[in-house]
Design a protein around this motif. Structure first.
Motif, PDB file in Angstrom:
ATOM      1  N   ALA A 189     -72.763 -31.679  34.459  1.00  0.00           N
ATOM      2  CA  ALA A 189     -71.510 -32.425  34.111  1.00  0.00           C
ATOM      3  C   ALA A 189     -70.742 -32.825  35.230  1.00  0.00           C
ATOM      4  CB  ALA A 189     -71.024 -32.205  32.974  1.00  0.00           C
ATOM      5  N   ASP A 190     -70.348 -31.826  35.888  1.00  0.00           N
ATOM      6  CA  ASP A 190     -69.522 -31.611  37.071  1.00  0.00           C
ATOM      7  C   ASP A 190     -70.208 -32.598  38.269  1.00  0.00           C
ATOM      8  OD1 ASP A 190     -67.172 -30.743  38.681  1.00  0.00           O
ATOM      9  OD2 ASP A 190     -68.570 -29.785  39.565  1.00  0.00           O
ATOM     10  N   GLN A 191     -71.518 -32.273  38.471  1.00  0.00           N
ATOM     11  CA  GLN A 191     -71.993 -33.025  39.625  1.00  0.00           C
ATOM     12  C   GLN A 191     -72.347 -34.359  39.404  1.00  0.00           C
ATOM     13  OE1 GLN A 191     -74.817 -31.209  42.221  1.00  0.00           O
ATOM     14  NE2 GLN A 191     -74.827 -29.195  41.420  1.00  0.00           N
ATOM     15  N   VAL A 192     -72.945 -34.834  38.234  1.00  0.00           N
ATOM     16  CA  VAL A 192     -73.545 -35.959  38.104  1.00  0.00           C
ATOM     17  C   VAL A 192     -72.443 -37.111  37.241  1.00  0.00           C
ATOM     18  CG1 VAL A 192     -75.317 -37.271  36.473  1.00  0.00           C
ATOM     19  CG2 VAL A 192     -75.668 -34.968  37.679  1.00  0.00           C
ATOM     20  N   ASP A 214     -72.533 -18.649  31.785  1.00  0.00           N
ATOM     21  CA  ASP A 214     -71.891 -19.455  30.743  1.00  0.00           C
ATOM     22  C   ASP A 214     -71.910 -20.845  30.929  1.00  0.00           C
ATOM     23  OD1 ASP A 214     -69.497 -18.928  29.197  1.00  0.00           O
ATOM     24  OD2 ASP A 214     -68.216 -19.725  30.816  1.00  0.00           O
ATOM     25  N   ASP A 215     -71.743 -21.412  29.698  1.00  0.00           N
ATOM     26  CA  ASP A 215     -71.501 -22.899  29.582  1.00  0.00           C
ATOM     27  C   ASP A 215     -70.775 -23.098  28.466  1.00  0.00           C
ATOM     28  OD1 ASP A 215     -72.070 -25.593  29.545  1.00  0.00           O
ATOM     29  OD2 ASP A 215     -74.308 -25.307  29.377  1.00  0.00           O
ATOM     30  N   THR A 216     -69.837 -24.106  28.553  1.00  0.00           N
ATOM     31  CA  THR A 216     -68.826 -24.762  27.315  1.00  0.00           C
ATOM     32  C   THR A 216     -69.781 -25.743  26.643  1.00  0.00           C
ATOM     33  OG1 THR A 216     -67.909 -26.494  28.698  1.00  0.00           O
ATOM     34  CG2 THR A 216     -66.777 -24.209  29.165  1.00  0.00           C
ATOM     35  N   TYR A 217     -70.824 -26.044  26.969  1.00  0.00           N
ATOM     36  CA  TYR A 217     -71.358 -27.191  26.222  1.00  0.00           C
ATOM     37  C   TYR A 217     -70.393 -28.299  26.130  1.00  0.00           C
ATOM     38  CZ  TYR A 217     -74.252 -23.473  25.071  1.00  0.00           C
ATOM     39  OH  TYR A 217     -75.424 -22.186  25.527  1.00  0.00           O
ATOM     40  N   ALA A 218     -69.550 -28.602  27.271  1.00  0.00           N
ATOM     41  CA  ALA A 218     -68.765 -29.753  27.172  1.00  0.00           C
ATOM     42  C   ALA A 218     -69.561 -31.177  27.290  1.00  0.00           C
ATOM     43  CB  ALA A 218     -67.634 -29.732  28.228  1.00  0.00           C
ATOM     44  N   LEU A 219     -70.726 -31.070  27.890  1.00  0.00           N
ATOM     45  CA  LEU A 219     -71.344 -32.084  28.222  1.00  0.00           C
ATOM     46  C   LEU A 219     -72.176 -32.558  26.784  1.00  0.00           C
ATOM     47  CD1 LEU A 219     -73.141 -34.343  30.007  1.00  0.00           C
ATOM     48  CD2 LEU A 219     -75.015 -32.474  30.301  1.00  0.00           C
ATOM     49  N   LEU A 220     -72.642 -31.534  26.061  1.00  0.00           N
ATOM     50  CA  LEU A 220     -73.081 -31.948  24.762  1.00  0.00           C
ATOM     51  C   LEU A 220     -72.495 -32.306  23.617  1.00  0.00           C
ATOM     52  CD1 LEU A 220     -76.042 -29.299  24.784  1.00  0.00           C
ATOM     53  CD2 LEU A 220     -76.206 -31.359  25.719  1.00  0.00           C
ATOM     54  N   ASP A 221     -71.045 -31.739  23.725  1.00  0.00           N
ATOM     55  CA  ASP A 221     -70.218 -31.983  22.710  1.00  0.00           C
ATOM     56  C   ASP A 221     -69.435 -33.276  23.143  1.00  0.00           C
ATOM     57  OD1 ASP A 221     -70.974 -29.651  21.534  1.00  0.00           O
ATOM     58  OD2 ASP A 221     -69.050 -28.370  22.443  1.00  0.00           O
ATOM     59  N   GLY A 222     -69.399 -33.756  24.379  1.00  0.00           N
ATOM     60  CA  GLY A 222     -68.595 -34.875  24.700  1.00  0.00           C
ATOM     61  C   GLY A 222     -69.350 -36.111  24.860  1.00  0.00           C
ATOM     62  N   VAL A 223     -70.559 -36.259  24.414  1.00  0.00           N
ATOM     63  CA  VAL A 223     -71.408 -37.318  24.716  1.00  0.00           C
ATOM     64  C   VAL A 223     -70.969 -38.730  23.901  1.00  0.00           C
ATOM     65  CG1 VAL A 223     -73.834 -38.487  24.215  1.00  0.00           C
ATOM     66  CG2 VAL A 223     -73.480 -36.538  25.424  1.00  0.00           C
ATOM     67  N   ALA A 224     -70.508 -38.665  22.726  1.00  0.00           N
ATOM     68  CA  ALA A 224     -70.031 -39.521  21.786  1.00  0.00           C
ATOM     69  C   ALA A 224     -68.720 -40.049  22.239  1.00  0.00           C
ATOM     70  CB  ALA A 224     -69.766 -39.067  20.503  1.00  0.00           C
ATOM     71  N   CYS A 232     -77.794 -34.514  20.715  1.00  0.00           N
ATOM     72  CA  CYS A 232     -77.132 -33.611  21.617  1.00  0.00           C
ATOM     73  C   CYS A 232     -76.491 -32.258  20.733  1.00  0.00           C
ATOM     74  CB  CYS A 232     -75.871 -34.258  22.273  1.00  0.00           C
ATOM     75  SG  CYS A 232     -76.439 -35.358  23.551  1.00  0.00           S
ATOM     76  N   ALA A 233     -76.014 -32.447  19.412  1.00  0.00           N
ATOM     77  CA  ALA A 233     -75.502 -31.400  18.669  1.00  0.00           C
ATOM     78  C   ALA A 233     -76.654 -30.450  18.376  1.00  0.00           C
ATOM     79  CB  ALA A 233     -74.990 -32.173  17.450  1.00  0.00           C
ATOM     80  N   GLU A 234     -77.856 -30.899  17.931  1.00  0.00           N
ATOM     81  CA  GLU A 234     -79.023 -30.210  17.898  1.00  0.00           C
ATOM     82  C   GLU A 234     -79.624 -29.431  18.917  1.00  0.00           C
ATOM     83  OE1 GLU A 234     -81.949 -32.680  16.100  1.00  0.00           O
ATOM     84  OE2 GLU A 234     -80.814 -33.254  14.247  1.00  0.00           O
ATOM     85  N   LEU A 235     -79.278 -30.184  20.298  1.00  0.00           N
ATOM     86  CA  LEU A 235     -79.727 -29.520  21.412  1.00  0.00           C
ATOM     87  C   LEU A 235     -79.030 -28.266  21.804  1.00  0.00           C
ATOM     88  CD1 LEU A 235     -81.466 -29.309  24.155  1.00  0.00           C
ATOM     89  CD2 LEU A 235     -79.945 -30.887  24.939  1.00  0.00           C
ATOM     90  N   ARG A 236     -77.867 -28.529  21.450  1.00  0.00           N
ATOM     91  CA  ARG A 236     -76.640 -27.238  21.766  1.00  0.00           C
ATOM     92  C   ARG A 236     -77.193 -26.182  20.689  1.00  0.00           C
ATOM     93  NH1 ARG A 236     -70.244 -26.529  21.690  1.00  0.00           N
ATOM     94  NH2 ARG A 236     -70.243 -24.280  21.409  1.00  0.00           N
ATOM     95  N   THR A 237     -77.377 -26.322  19.655  1.00  0.00           N
ATOM     96  CA  THR A 237     -77.859 -25.329  18.619  1.00  0.00           C
ATOM     97  C   THR A 237     -78.942 -24.588  19.323  1.00  0.00           C
ATOM     98  OG1 THR A 237     -76.897 -26.358  16.820  1.00  0.00           O
ATOM     99  CG2 THR A 237     -78.497 -24.842  16.468  1.00  0.00           C
ATOM    100  N   ALA A 238     -80.023 -25.541  19.653  1.00  0.00           N
ATOM    101  CA  ALA A 238     -81.339 -24.793  20.057  1.00  0.00           C
ATOM    102  C   ALA A 238     -81.146 -24.069  21.325  1.00  0.00           C
ATOM    103  CB  ALA A 238     -82.512 -25.987  20.457  1.00  0.00           C
ATOM    104  N   GLU A 239     -80.175 -24.686  22.460  1.00  0.00           N
ATOM    105  CA  GLU A 239     -79.798 -23.724  23.642  1.00  0.00           C
ATOM    106  C   GLU A 239     -79.113 -22.508  23.374  1.00  0.00           C
ATOM    107  OE1 GLU A 239     -79.227 -24.498  27.207  1.00  0.00           O
ATOM    108  OE2 GLU A 239     -80.865 -25.746  26.914  1.00  0.00           O
ATOM    109  N   GLU A 240     -78.124 -22.552  22.467  1.00  0.00           N
ATOM    110  CA  GLU A 240     -77.661 -21.252  21.993  1.00  0.00           C
ATOM    111  C   GLU A 240     -78.756 -20.344  21.661  1.00  0.00           C
ATOM    112  OE1 GLU A 240     -72.941 -22.213  21.255  1.00  0.00           O
ATOM    113  OE2 GLU A 240     -74.432 -23.032  19.617  1.00  0.00           O
ATOM    114  N   ASP A 241     -79.348 -20.703  20.510  1.00  0.00           N
ATOM    115  CA  ASP A 241     -80.459 -19.788  20.216  1.00  0.00           C
ATOM    116  C   ASP A 241     -81.322 -19.183  21.109  1.00  0.00           C
ATOM    117  OD1 ASP A 241     -79.349 -20.195  17.628  1.00  0.00           O
ATOM    118  OD2 ASP A 241     -80.605 -21.720  16.927  1.00  0.00           O
ATOM    119  N   THR A 242     -81.848 -20.250  21.996  1.00  0.00           N
ATOM    120  CA  THR A 242     -82.714 -19.712  23.139  1.00  0.00           C
ATOM    121  C   THR A 242     -82.242 -18.651  24.053  1.00  0.00           C
ATOM    122  OG1 THR A 242     -83.799 -21.927  22.784  1.00  0.00           O
ATOM    123  CG2 THR A 242     -83.964 -20.588  24.964  1.00  0.00           C
ATOM    124  N   LEU A 243     -80.779 -19.086  24.371  1.00  0.00           N
ATOM    125  CA  LEU A 243     -80.123 -17.985  25.236  1.00  0.00           C
ATOM    126  C   LEU A 243     -79.859 -16.668  24.509  1.00  0.00           C
ATOM    127  CD1 LEU A 243     -78.653 -18.016  27.920  1.00  0.00           C
ATOM    128  CD2 LEU A 243     -76.628 -18.594  26.889  1.00  0.00           C
TER     129      LEU A 243
END
Length: 312
Positions: free
Chosen positions: A51-54, A202-212, A292-303
């Motif tokens: 999110a920061d770079q792109v 570490d990731d705040t998931y602001a990209l996934l949460d802020g898409v809308a 994106c919300a589903e991706l966040r859940t999957a990311e957290e579970d995978t991590l």
């Protein structure tokens, strides 16, 4: 000018995550170092960094900065990097020919303005890289992207290559010497390095949460917002694809392969929605946000799973 597609993995070594220099280096190295994916443990890129770079800085996905070419990661599989500046092609010429003779390739930083196969030919000056693989009868055989970002082979007179080099902002010659290494030590060392990456990730998931919210902002045109998000999720997908290849080669992390494959698929679905949006000028914001919300859940579970496999 005919595009002759180079034989390489267009899913792994594509331009989703890798910039032009990284992709051309990885393709050349993959042909010479079967264990190359062991160096991919730094591909766990945080959404915050994407999110920061792109999004915030507006950096194109083909210029995304990462630690993929970290010297310690490459050294574990017997790779070093050479990166030599020159003022002119004439000064670099002897080294270029010698390097191609010894290694089979050399990477040049050039200006695409001088290369007829590029969309910027005679219209825009852009720093880029090309890979030279052989020279015969005054013609260089080079590898570079076609307009669809597929790596293809082209042939150019030496004076064209020289002009592209001499007029570039960066005039560097690069290659990656390959030497022997201990395969077992490479597996163990890269596994330990990835454990440390997981420890500090570490990731705040602001990209996934802020898409809308981003899609609904009145401060950026919808077309620009969709294009930025498309680039962001291209990087996201490509980074997870590379990380998956690393995990496949690690006994400690191999069980995470289905979860990582799922992440790649989820990123691809979001990217495809955005690709359609680029074409028609709009997207279903609620559908993208839900994905994106589903991706966040999957990311957290995978991590969590990766950390468990790493003993953290």
């Amino acid at each position: 000018m005919k595009d002759v597609v180079h034989d390489y993995d267009q899913q792994l070594y594509d331009r989703s995550f890798l910039n032009c220099y990284q992709r051309q280096a990885m393709v050349m190295l993959a042909e010479r170092v079967p264990d190359l994916p062991l160096a991919f443990y730094n591909c766990l890129v945080a959404g915050d960094d994407i999110a920061d770079q792109v999004i915030r800085l507006g950096r194109p996905k083909y210029d995304f900065q990462s630690d993929l070419l970290d010297p310690a990661a490459l050294a574990r599989v017997g790779i070093t990097r050479e990166y030599v500046p020159f003022d002119t092609y004439a000064q670099a010429r002897e080294l270029i020919f010698d390097t191609v003779e010894r290694t089979g390739y050399v990477i040049l930083f050039i200006d695409v303005y001088y290369l007829p196969h590029t969309p910027e030919y005679r219209s825009e000056h852009v720093v880029h890289t090309i890979t030279l693989t052989s020279c015969a009868d005054g013609l260089w055989s080079i590898l570079d992207d076609n307009q669809a970002s597929v790596l293809c082979r082209y042939a150019y007179p030496e004076d064209v290559v020289a002009a592209a080099f001499d007029n570039g902002k960066l005039r560097h010659v690069s290659w990656f010497p390959v030497g022997p290494y201990d395969a077992a030590a490479a597996v163990a060392g890269s596994s330990a390095a990835f454990t440390e990456v997981l420890r500090t990730y570490d990731d705040t998931y602001a990209l996934l949460d802020g898409v809308a919210d981003l899609l609904g902002t009145p401060w950026i045109t919808p077309a620009r917002t969709i294009a930025l998000l498309y680039d962001a999720f291209s990087v996201y997908e490509g980074s997870r694809a590379c990380l998956r290849e690393f995990a496949k080669r690690q006994p400690a992390y191999a069980d995470a392969d289905p979860a990582l494959a799922d992440l790649v698929g989820r990123c691809r679905d979001i990217r495809n929605q955005l690709m359609i949006g680029k074409a028609i000028g709009r997207v279903d914001a609620s559908r993208v946000a839900a994905a994106c919300a589903e991706l966040r859940t999957a990311e957290e579970d995978t991590l969590k799973r990766l950390r468990g496999l790493g003993g953290l």
